[in-house]
Design a protein around this motif. Structure first.
Motif, PDB file in Angstrom:
ATOM      1  N   ALA A 294       6.026  15.403  15.248  1.00 13.05           N
ATOM      2  CA  ALA A 294       5.245  16.641  15.344  1.00 13.05           C
ATOM      3  C   ALA A 294       5.238  17.168  16.777  1.00 13.05           C
ATOM      4  CB  ALA A 294       3.822  16.393  14.876  1.00 13.05           C
ATOM      5  N   PHE A 295       5.837  16.419  17.701  1.00  8.44           N
ATOM      6  CA  PHE A 295       5.765  16.810  19.112  1.00  8.44           C
ATOM      7  C   PHE A 295       7.119  17.298  19.612  1.00  8.44           C
ATOM      8  CE2 PHE A 295       2.110  14.196  18.533  1.00  8.44           C
ATOM      9  CZ  PHE A 295       1.159  14.822  19.314  1.00  8.44           C
TER      10      PHE A 295
ATOM     11  N   GLY B  37      -7.737  16.590  22.837  1.00  6.85           N
ATOM     12  CA  GLY B  37      -6.715  17.231  22.017  1.00  6.85           C
ATOM     13  C   GLY B  37      -7.331  18.193  21.012  1.00  6.85           C
ATOM     14  N   ALA B  38      -6.464  18.940  20.348  1.00  7.41           N
ATOM     15  CA  ALA B  38      -6.941  19.864  19.320  1.00  7.41           C
ATOM     16  C   ALA B  38      -7.503  19.077  18.141  1.00  7.41           C
ATOM     17  CB  ALA B  38      -5.802  20.751  18.846  1.00  7.41           C
ATOM     18  N   MET B  39      -6.961  17.882  17.948  1.00  4.85           N
ATOM     19  CA  MET B  39      -7.383  17.091  16.787  1.00  4.85           C
ATOM     20  C   MET B  39      -8.896  16.868  16.796  1.00  4.85           C
ATOM     21  SD  MET B  39      -5.397  16.203  14.448  1.00  4.85           S
ATOM     22  CE  MET B  39      -6.558  16.344  13.134  1.00  4.85           C
TER      23      MET B  39
ATOM     24  N   LEU C  21     -10.811  20.172  16.110  1.00  2.00           N
ATOM     25  CA  LEU C  21     -10.799  20.527  14.693  1.00  2.00           C
ATOM     26  C   LEU C  21     -11.771  19.647  13.922  1.00  2.00           C
ATOM     27  CD1 LEU C  21      -6.941  20.784  14.602  1.00  2.00           C
ATOM     28  CD2 LEU C  21      -8.479  22.666  13.983  1.00  2.00           C
TER      29      LEU C  21
ATOM     30  N   PHE D  52      -0.913  20.884   7.471  1.00  2.00           N
ATOM     31  CA  PHE D  52      -0.717  19.797   8.438  1.00  2.00           C
ATOM     32  C   PHE D  52      -1.418  18.539   7.909  1.00  2.00           C
ATOM     33  CE2 PHE D  52      -2.779  18.290  12.607  1.00  2.00           C
ATOM     34  CZ  PHE D  52      -1.761  17.403  12.888  1.00  2.00           C
TER      35      PHE D  52
ATOM     36  N   MET E  91      -4.202  27.892   9.883  1.00  2.31           N
ATOM     37  CA  MET E  91      -3.351  28.058  11.072  1.00  2.31           C
ATOM     38  C   MET E  91      -2.628  29.399  10.970  1.00  2.31           C
ATOM     39  SD  MET E  91      -1.558  24.320  10.852  1.00  2.31           S
ATOM     40  CE  MET E  91      -2.300  23.607   9.391  1.00  2.31           C
TER      41      MET E  91
ATOM     42  N   ASN F  41       1.836  24.873  10.685  1.00  2.00           N
ATOM     43  CA  ASN F  41       2.515  23.594  10.501  1.00  2.00           C
ATOM     44  C   ASN F  41       2.253  23.165   9.064  1.00  2.00           C
ATOM     45  OD1 ASN F  41       3.427  20.974  10.524  1.00  2.00           O
ATOM     46  ND2 ASN F  41       2.034  20.242  12.116  1.00  2.00           N
TER      47      ASN F  41
ATOM     48  N   ASP G 233      -6.813  26.724  13.709  1.00  2.00           N
ATOM     49  CA  ASP G 233      -5.963  25.806  14.479  1.00  2.00           C
ATOM     50  C   ASP G 233      -4.832  26.634  15.077  1.00  2.00           C
ATOM     51  OD1 ASP G 233      -4.228  23.896  15.391  1.00  2.00           O
ATOM     52  OD2 ASP G 233      -4.216  22.697  13.561  1.00  2.00           O
TER      53      ASP G 233
ATOM     54  N   VAL H 111      -2.626  25.754  17.802  1.00  2.00           N
ATOM     55  CA  VAL H 111      -1.916  24.974  18.829  1.00  2.00           C
ATOM     56  C   VAL H 111      -0.501  25.462  19.136  1.00  2.00           C
ATOM     57  CG1 VAL H 111      -3.186  22.804  18.537  1.00  2.00           C
ATOM     58  CG2 VAL H 111      -1.143  23.220  17.169  1.00  2.00           C
ATOM     59  N   TYR H 112       0.085  26.260  18.230  1.00  2.00           N
ATOM     60  CA  TYR H 112       1.482  26.665  18.457  1.00  2.00           C
ATOM     61  C   TYR H 112       1.638  28.094  18.960  1.00  2.00           C
ATOM     62  CZ  TYR H 112       2.540  22.372  16.070  1.00  2.00           C
ATOM     63  OH  TYR H 112       2.614  21.046  15.748  1.00  2.00           O
TER      64      TYR H 112
ATOM     65  N   SER I 231      -4.977  23.302  22.183  1.00  3.06           N
ATOM     66  CA  SER I 231      -4.791  22.217  23.145  1.00  3.06           C
ATOM     67  C   SER I 231      -3.562  22.489  23.988  1.00  3.06           C
ATOM     68  CB  SER I 231      -4.609  20.883  22.420  1.00  3.06           C
ATOM     69  OG  SER I 231      -3.301  20.797  21.872  1.00  3.06           O
TER      70      SER I 231
ATOM     71  N   SER J 146      -1.299  20.062  24.177  1.00  2.69           N
ATOM     72  CA  SER J 146      -0.380  19.017  23.723  1.00  2.69           C
ATOM     73  C   SER J 146       1.016  19.551  23.409  1.00  2.69           C
ATOM     74  CB  SER J 146      -0.922  18.332  22.476  1.00  2.69           C
ATOM     75  OG  SER J 146      -2.231  17.888  22.683  1.00  2.69           O
ATOM     76  N   LYS J 147       1.088  20.799  22.942  1.00  2.00           N
ATOM     77  CA  LYS J 147       2.375  21.343  22.517  1.00  2.00           C
ATOM     78  C   LYS J 147       2.933  22.323  23.530  1.00  2.00           C
ATOM     79  CE  LYS J 147       1.010  19.581  18.584  1.00  2.00           C
ATOM     80  NZ  LYS J 147       1.714  18.634  17.750  1.00  2.00           N
TER      81      LYS J 147
ATOM     82  N   ARG K 125      -4.011  14.670  26.226  1.00  2.00           N
ATOM     83  CA  ARG K 125      -5.110  14.783  25.268  1.00  2.00           C
ATOM     84  C   ARG K 125      -6.201  15.747  25.751  1.00  2.00           C
ATOM     85  NH1 ARG K 125      -3.191  14.634  21.450  1.00  2.00           N
ATOM     86  NH2 ARG K 125      -5.073  14.249  20.274  1.00  2.00           N
TER      87      ARG K 125
HETATM   88  C1  PLP Z   1      -1.113  22.045  13.452  1.00  2.00           C
HETATM   89  C2  PLP Z   1      -1.562  20.997  14.394  1.00  2.00           C
HETATM   90  N1  PLP Z   1      -2.834  20.958  14.780  1.00  2.00           N
HETATM   91  C3  PLP Z   1      -3.274  20.041  15.638  1.00  2.00           C
HETATM   92  C4  PLP Z   1      -2.444  19.077  16.152  1.00  2.00           C
HETATM   93  C5  PLP Z   1      -2.992  18.062  17.078  1.00  2.00           C
HETATM   94  O1  PLP Z   1      -3.000  18.519  18.395  1.00  2.00           O
HETATM   95  P1  PLP Z   1      -3.442  17.545  19.557  1.00  2.00           P
HETATM   96  O2  PLP Z   1      -2.278  16.660  19.861  1.00  2.00           O
HETATM   97  O3  PLP Z   1      -3.770  18.456  20.697  1.00  2.00           O
HETATM   98  O4  PLP Z   1      -4.627  16.778  19.120  1.00  2.00           O
HETATM   99  C6  PLP Z   1      -1.112  19.072  15.761  1.00  2.00           C
HETATM  100  C7  PLP Z   1      -0.217  18.030  16.270  1.00  2.00           C
HETATM  101  O5  PLP Z   1       0.692  17.614  15.625  1.00  2.00           O
HETATM  102  C8  PLP Z   1      -0.663  20.054  14.864  1.00  2.00           C
HETATM  103  O6  PLP Z   1       0.609  20.092  14.464  1.00  2.00           O
END
Ligand code: PLP
Length: 471
Positions: free
Chosen positions: A113-114, A177-179, A182, A203, A248, A253, A281, A283-284, A311, A313-314, A321
């Motif tokens: 996913a990264f 992180g976004a995780m 969320l 996702f 999203m 995703n 969400d 993140v992209y 986040s 992260s991407k 994080r």
């Molecule tokens: C759609 C989506 N949301 C959130 C995340 C998680 O993001 P983070 O790594 O910042 O927690 C991912 C990571 O794969 C993602 O694909």
């Protein structure tokens, strides 16, 4: 940092990707490019050779370089009409078993996913972190607990303002992180057993969070190109007491779908009217190939019902994080949950990102990253067009680094994933993207992680495996 000729090549790829340069168009002559870009003829030649080697342009004797015809474009995947009944979610075990190999360095990580960490300015981030920590006032270590470092939140608010969101610093909570953003958002507005509307496919992290919080999923029709279908959502809201939506809108995703602006506006109006929170969400969003960053749904939020989660992260700092939520009316609830859970996010990580936003060239880095991803997408699309059998349907997202393939029904995505694993290639089978495992002949492919050579040869292998599976 890309060389001059790589930068020129990726600019041209962007022009092809966004349709400015069309099939059969002549590229500027070497002399014209030298004049307009202020680079040497050798640089222009190198760039054109690179694009030629990648099959994007062709030289015609005495006429110049031309944008090559793409092979016949594939049809796009179809929307799957999800079942309308609420479902319990239990996906974690299958997600773990499928994604385990993704972290193995020996694998070509098409299932990851990264994006490739080599695409990120890790050294500059580290230097920024070092200098910020050396200048640190020790009292700050405690001040930067939840809701997070004030300077970072200020930088985030400024950035969001430039992107059409007017978000006060006081509604931003920094998260791991976004995780976590969320998951805290969902926790803030639901209780176990509640119904949450989600995309189909979605996702797997969304499914895992529902599973952990013991929430039930109601899937809503999601088009592979345009995302959530507002009519279908309205129908879902009429039928079920939905407590929250998790969507999203930008480069979804796994689909890569981008909701049109008008649909985002309608989405926020529909939910705000019914006082249903939207967990967005996003993140992209920074990884767009078009002329500008697509608006988030949050841009239309007047009454604070949207919790916008994202986040770095991407986009900047994988592994640091650092994420955040702009939580509207739920901000203090989320800040409290964060404090009760883990107190705060690592201060060095917050400072590194904050320092980069303030002094570093985030936008410059993003331009390179987007070009690199657009280039890889072009290359991957070509290989798939050429090496995958008739009947494989394929998305062409306008950003991000995923492709979603709908394969002929005969192909079992789990068996394909196994066969790929035996050849040291990971895949993300469609099965892990829905609660009822409906997407059984679909796969998500990450084009942003492998080296370009590895990507191309791995895709050829997968094309062959799909052909065999159909035989
Ligand atoms: C759609 C989506 N949301 C959130 C995340 C998680 O993001 P983070 O790594 O910042 O927690 C991912 C990571 O794969 C993602 O694909």
């Amino acid at each position: 940092v890309p060389t001059k000729y790589e930068a020129l090549a990726s600019d041209i790829v962007n022009l092809i990707a966004d349709g400015t340069l069309k099939m059969g168009d002549r590229l500027p002559s070497v002399r014209e490019s030298v004049a307009s870009r202020g680079v040497s003829p050798a640089t222009v030649f190198e760039a054109y050779y690179l694009l030629e080697a990648r099959g994007l342009i062709e030289a015609r004797p005495r006429a110049g370089y031309f944008v090559k015809a793409m092979p016949r474009a594939r049809e796009e995947p179809r929307s799957a009409l999800p079942g309308t009944a609420p479902q319990d979610v239990a996906v974690h075990d299958i997600v773990q078993s499928v994604l385990g190999p993704v972290r193995n360095r020996e694998f070509v990580p098409l299932g990851s996913a990264f994006p490739n960490p080599a695409l990120f300015p890790l050294e500059r981030l580290a230097r920024g972190m070092g200098s910020a920590m050396r200048r640190l006032d020790p009292r700050q270590l405690l001040e930067d607990l939840s809701p997070g470092n004030a300077e970072l939140r200020h930088q985030l608010a400024l950035r969001m303002l430039g992107q059409g969101m007017s978000v006060g610093t006081d509604e931003i909570v920094v998260t791991s992180g976004a995780m976590e953003a969320l998951s805290l958002s969902l926790q803030a507005v639901t209780r176990p057993g509640d119904l949450v509307a989600i995309e189909a496919p979605t996702f797997y992290g969304c499914l895992q969070t529902l599973e952990r919080l013991r929430l039930r999923a109601v899937e809503v029709e999601t088009h592979p190109r345009t995302g959530i279908q507002i009519d279908a959502l309205a129908e879902t809201l009429r039928r079920h007491p939905i407590k929250a939506c998790w969507f999203m809108p930008n480069f979804q995703n796994p689909l890569g779908a981008l909701m049109p602006v008008s649909a985002k506006r309608e989405l926020v109006q529909l939910l705000s009217h019914r006082q249903i929170p939207l967990i967005e969400d996003d993140v992209y969003a920074e990884l767009y190939f078009g002329p500008e960053r697509p608006l988030p749904a949050k841009a239309f939020d007047r009454d604070g019902w949207v919790m916008h989660c994202s986040s770095f992260s991407k986009s900047l700092a994988p592994g640091y994080r650092v994420g955040w939520v702009s939580a509207g009316r739920f901000a203090s609830r989320i800040e409290r949950l964060k404090l009760m859970g883990t107190l705060g996010v690592s201060v060095p990580a917050q400072l590194a990102v904050s320092h980069f936003l303030k002094h570093g060239a985030f936008d410059k880095h993003l331009r390179h990253l987007r070009s690199a991803l657009a280039l890889r997408q072009q290359r991957a699309l070509r290989v798939i067009e050429q090496h995958f059998p008739e009947g494989a349907r394929l998305t062409r997202p306008e950003g991000g680094y995923f492709l979603w393939l709908e394969l002929p029904e005969k192909v079992d995505a789990m068996a394909l994933t196994e066969a790929a694993r035996a050849r040291h290639i990971s895949l993300a089978p469609g099965t892990i993207f829905s609660a009822d495992r409906r997407f059984a002949h679909h796969v998500r492919i990450n084009i942003g992680h492998p080296s370009e050579e590895a990507l191309e040869s791995a895709l050829r292998v997968i094309g062959k495996l799909v052909t065999q599976a159909m035989a």
